[in-house]
Design an enzyme around this catalytic site. Structure first.
Site, mmCIF file in Angstrom:
data_model
loop_
_atom_site.group_PDB
_atom_site.id
_atom_site.type_symbol
_atom_site.label_atom_id
_atom_site.label_comp_id
_atom_site.label_asym_id
_atom_site.label_seq_id
_atom_site.Cartn_x
_atom_site.Cartn_y
_atom_site.Cartn_z
ATOM 1 N N CYS A 120 13.826 11.250 6.419
ATOM 2 C CA CYS A 120 13.833 10.666 8.194
ATOM 3 C C CYS A 120 14.761 11.165 8.799
ATOM 4 O O CYS A 120 15.144 11.389 9.557
ATOM 5 C CB CYS A 120 12.973 9.236 8.104
ATOM 6 S SG CYS A 120 14.178 8.244 6.945
ATOM 7 N N THR A 140 1.346 7.919 13.125
ATOM 8 C CA THR A 140 0.823 6.897 12.271
ATOM 9 C C THR A 140 1.006 5.633 12.684
ATOM 10 O O THR A 140 0.243 4.617 13.038
ATOM 11 C CB THR A 140 0.579 7.335 10.534
ATOM 12 O OG1 THR A 140 0.686 8.447 10.460
ATOM 13 C CG2 THR A 140 -0.344 6.219 9.581
ATOM 14 N N GLU A 189 9.305 17.090 14.432
ATOM 15 C CA GLU A 189 9.678 17.196 13.341
ATOM 16 C C GLU A 189 8.548 17.642 12.731
ATOM 17 O O GLU A 189 8.117 18.320 12.257
ATOM 18 C CB GLU A 189 9.911 16.009 12.865
ATOM 19 C CG GLU A 189 10.313 14.944 11.551
ATOM 20 C CD GLU A 189 9.794 13.745 10.614
ATOM 21 O OE1 GLU A 189 8.471 13.586 10.751
ATOM 22 O OE2 GLU A 189 10.752 13.041 10.587
ATOM 23 N N LYS A 239 0.814 -0.929 0.213
ATOM 24 C CA LYS A 239 -0.147 -0.113 0.378
ATOM 25 C C LYS A 239 0.701 1.430 -0.246
ATOM 26 O O LYS A 239 1.774 1.596 0.737
ATOM 27 C CB LYS A 239 -0.976 0.246 1.515
ATOM 28 C CG LYS A 239 -2.452 0.620 1.221
ATOM 29 C CD LYS A 239 -2.711 1.622 0.319
ATOM 30 C CE LYS A 239 -2.099 3.095 1.569
ATOM 31 N NZ LYS A 239 -1.851 3.822 1.208
ATOM 32 N N GLY A 289 6.557 6.120 7.885
ATOM 33 C CA GLY A 289 5.975 6.488 8.047
ATOM 34 C C GLY A 289 6.066 7.259 9.160
ATOM 35 O O GLY A 289 6.803 7.684 9.883
ATOM 36 N N GLU A 342 9.255 1.649 10.700
ATOM 37 C CA GLU A 342 10.280 3.054 11.168
ATOM 38 C C GLU A 342 9.519 4.257 11.100
ATOM 39 O O GLU A 342 8.838 4.554 9.538
ATOM 40 C CB GLU A 342 11.121 2.496 9.326
ATOM 41 C CG GLU A 342 11.675 1.400 9.380
ATOM 42 C CD GLU A 342 12.618 1.392 9.819
ATOM 43 O OE1 GLU A 342 12.949 2.553 10.351
ATOM 44 O OE2 GLU A 342 13.591 0.288 10.345
HETATM 45 P P1 NAD Z 1 1.976 8.850 6.566
HETATM 46 O O1 NAD Z 1 2.131 8.263 8.041
HETATM 47 O O2 NAD Z 1 1.295 10.312 6.695
HETATM 48 O O3 NAD Z 1 1.790 7.661 5.573
HETATM 49 C C1 NAD Z 1 2.514 6.619 5.276
HETATM 50 C C2 NAD Z 1 1.723 5.495 4.365
HETATM 51 O O4 NAD Z 1 0.586 5.391 5.929
HETATM 52 C C3 NAD Z 1 0.699 6.022 3.985
HETATM 53 O O5 NAD Z 1 0.934 5.288 2.272
HETATM 54 C C4 NAD Z 1 -0.283 6.023 4.520
HETATM 55 O O6 NAD Z 1 -1.266 5.605 3.677
HETATM 56 C C5 NAD Z 1 -0.120 5.321 5.101
HETATM 57 N N1 NAD Z 1 -1.474 5.407 6.512
HETATM 58 C C6 NAD Z 1 -1.681 6.775 6.881
HETATM 59 N N2 NAD Z 1 -2.747 6.304 7.901
HETATM 60 C C7 NAD Z 1 -2.498 5.156 7.742
HETATM 61 C C8 NAD Z 1 -3.952 4.142 9.203
HETATM 62 N N3 NAD Z 1 -4.434 4.721 8.869
HETATM 63 N N4 NAD Z 1 -3.486 2.568 9.068
HETATM 64 C C9 NAD Z 1 -2.616 2.316 7.604
HETATM 65 N N5 NAD Z 1 -1.666 2.531 7.377
HETATM 66 C C10 NAD Z 1 -1.812 4.118 6.930
HETATM 67 O O7 NAD Z 1 3.392 9.738 6.450
HETATM 68 P P2 NAD Z 1 4.315 10.707 5.082
HETATM 69 O O8 NAD Z 1 3.753 11.581 5.405
HETATM 70 O O9 NAD Z 1 4.049 9.718 3.707
HETATM 71 O O10 NAD Z 1 5.600 9.684 5.324
HETATM 72 C C11 NAD Z 1 6.400 10.792 6.260
HETATM 73 C C12 NAD Z 1 6.847 10.396 7.439
HETATM 74 O O11 NAD Z 1 7.322 9.662 7.326
HETATM 75 C C13 NAD Z 1 7.828 11.663 8.090
HETATM 76 O O12 NAD Z 1 7.941 11.510 9.689
HETATM 77 C C14 NAD Z 1 9.561 10.989 8.015
HETATM 78 O O13 NAD Z 1 10.009 10.922 9.132
HETATM 79 C C15 NAD Z 1 8.558 9.290 7.621
HETATM 80 N N6 NAD Z 1 9.852 8.474 6.982
HETATM 81 C C16 NAD Z 1 10.228 7.184 7.852
HETATM 82 C C17 NAD Z 1 11.265 6.332 7.364
HETATM 83 C C18 NAD Z 1 12.500 5.490 7.918
HETATM 84 O O14 NAD Z 1 13.188 5.341 7.705
HETATM 85 N N7 NAD Z 1 12.229 5.351 9.438
HETATM 86 C C19 NAD Z 1 11.621 7.297 5.989
HETATM 87 C C20 NAD Z 1 10.717 7.884 5.153
HETATM 88 C C21 NAD Z 1 9.729 8.462 6.085
#
Ligand code: NAD
Length: 482
Positions: free
Chosen positions: A280, A228, A386, A171, A224, A246
């Site tokens: 991130c 979330t 962040e 997804k 993400g 992550e």
């Molecule tokens: P997000 O949490 O909004 O979304 C990430 C994914 O989760 C998307 O596919 C989204 O549709 C899905 N999602 C949202 N709500 C959900 C739920 N309730 N259940 C299941 N899936 C759900 O994050 P974003 O805005 O897409 O990405 C940015 C964030 O990701 C930043 O905080 C960044 O630091 C983090 N990130 C972390 C890493 C790492 O390796 N630690 C790498 C890249 C990004």
């Protein structure tokens, strides 16, 4: 372009009527639509993965490694498509999309092909018995990814997950679904057995949460945001699924007086602003030893002001657009919080200068000048939360101990970097930071064999190398008495 799900080896329309616009960040214009899949679409994908798992899990490591290599070869032949779709979908410069996203996506499949081919169980001998440890597939995995490094992160999960014999439902972020679609085209073209890799598009509250809470999903690998991640953990845990999270980061770049100033300015700038600060691992808090603070800041600002911002499709562009209007708004809110908190802007803080230099075509895009803020307390909101954009705070420190204390002053613990010519001190300081990864005199220098992940609000678990293989498998120990 209207995208489709990929289920059981076929591109399929979703069952509902709902769609979401996919918007090009550099122009603010819609250029595709992503389906908002229903629970029954998610059910179909999980069912296909479940049906395919026994046969796929029954292949040998080397047979599955061969498949990963076949996918890598076909992906590589789409290298330029990956780069241009990723650049258009995320707003990142094309040069970055090539060097990082296209390269790493192919490399992820190759790397895990090699690892899985060589992967063996272990034997532990006792005086009167032998223990045989074997690694078996977990079952059906849900792989959920964010928008900042779309295919890079998806391939980082798909390759080890299927390599270890699981089948998966992906997804991707609803904001950047295009290269996930490309990966499905590749998988379709090479003829990977049906149901091994499935993809459902949709948003988090819909397809995402449905997938994570589904009783027939055995494993969740989520990358993400931290809030979330908390929801994902809450809905996955009642079923005792294997879970890896992550999450976000607020990482420090620690600059000592004995650093190589020129290289440090370049490295700290890259850590701060690569991908418009939307990684991130980005170093968004710069801690500088007092005796070189003024000299460092002067050179740093010069270098930040020389960054070329604009059309992501131009080869010479170094900074592109932010992902969305909402995200730009969030970043701007932090800029006003910084003003309220008493910060002073060393450069940036608005988008006016950039807008005046953009072509008319790009006027509707989500632009933000790289921003450096001084004068804030290290425990201010801008310095500890962040922001995930091109905004950096700079702080002074006197001693090693103080630098470590400031670096540890956030709830996150993902990464960090230390800049010094004294390598022993570099390691000592790195080991004092409560985090998952620290670079000394470099940043984002990745060896795929090493563990990747964080502590605290940055998540749970590690991926990368043998840690990925461990996460995407269940171990069985058989003790045979002689
Ligand atoms: P997000 O949490 O909004 O979304 C990430 C994914 O989760 C998307 O596919 C989204 O549709 C899905 N999602 C949202 N709500 C959900 C739920 N309730 N259940 C299941 N899936 C759900 O994050 P974003 O805005 O897409 O990405 C940015 C964030 O990701 C930043 O905080 C960044 O630091 C983090 N990130 C972390 C890493 C790492 O390796 N630690 C790498 C890249 C990004």
């Amino acid at each position: 372009m209207d995208l489709m799900n990929y289920v059981d080896g076929k591109f399929q329309a979703h069952t509902g009527e709902e769609w979401l616009d996919v918007v090009e960040p550099a122009t603010g214009r819609q250029f595709a639509r992503v389906p908002l899949s229903s629970p029954s679409d998610v059910d179909s994908a999980i069912l296909a993965a479940r049906r395919a798992q026994p046969e796929w899990g029954g292949l040998s490591h080397s047979e599955r490694a061969d498949w990963l290599e076949i996918i890598a070869d076909e992906l590589e032949s789409r290298y330029e498509d990956i780069a241009s779709l990723e650049s258009r979908d995320t707003g990142k410069p094309i040069s970055l999309a090539r060097a990082v996203d296209a390269n790493r996506s192919v490399a992820n499949f190759r790397f895990f092909a090699d690892m899985i081919r060589d992967h063996r169980g272990e034997v532990f001998e006792m005086a009167d018995a032998d223990n045989f440890v074997t690694y078996r597939p977990v079952g059906v995995g849900a792989l959920i990814t964010p928008w900042n490094l779309p295919l890079y992160l998806l391939s980082w999960k798909v390759a080890p997950a299927i390599g270890m014999g699981n089948t998966v439902v992906c997804k991707p972020s609803e904001m950047t679904p295009l290269t996930a679609n490309l990966l499905m085209e590749v998988i379709d073209k090479v003829g990977l057995p049906s149901g091994v890799v499935n993809l459902v598009h949709g948003n988090g509250d819909g397809a995402g949460s449905c997938l994570v809470s589904h009783s027939d999903v055995d494993l969740v690998s989520f990358t993400g945001g931290t809030s979330t991640g908390a929801k994902v953990a809450a809905s996955a845990s009642p079923h005792f699924k294997k879970i890896s999270l992550e999450l976000g980061g607020k990482n420090s770049s620690i600059v000592f007086a004995d650093c190589d100033l020129k290289k440090t300015i370049e490295g700290v700038g890259r850590a701060a602003f690569l991908n418009q600060g939307q990684i991130c691992l980005c170093g968004s808090r710069v801690l500088v030893q007092e005796s070189i603070y003024d000299e460092f800041v002067e050179g740093f600002i010069d270098s930040v002001e020389s960054l070329k911002i604009g059309d992501p499709s131009e080869e010479s562009t170094q900074l592109g657009a932010l992902i969305s209007s909402d995200h730009l708004q969030k970043v701007k809110e932090y800029v006003s919080i910084a003003k309220d908190e008493g910060g002073h802007f060393l450069t940036g803080g608005d988008d006016l200068k950039i807008r005046s230099s953009l072509s008319r075509d790009l006027e509707g895009g989500y632009w933000m000048a790289p921003t450096v803020i001084g004068g804030l307390s290290p425990d201010s909101r801008c310095s500890t939360e962040e922001i995930f954009g091109p905004v950096v705070t700079v702080h002074r420190f006197k001693t090693e101990e103080e630098a470590i204390e400031i670096a540890n002053g956030t709830r996150y613990g993902l990464a960090g970097s230390v800049w010094t010519e004294d390598l022993e001190k570099g390691r000592r300081v790195a080991e004092g930071i409560r985090t998952g990864m620290v670079w000394v005199n470099t940043w984002l220098h990745r060896d795929l064999r090493t563990p990747f992940g964080g502590v605290g609000d940055s998540g749970v678990g590690r991926e990368g190398g043998k840690w990925s293989l461990g996460f995407f498998s269940e171990t069985l120990n058989v003790c045979v008495k002689r």
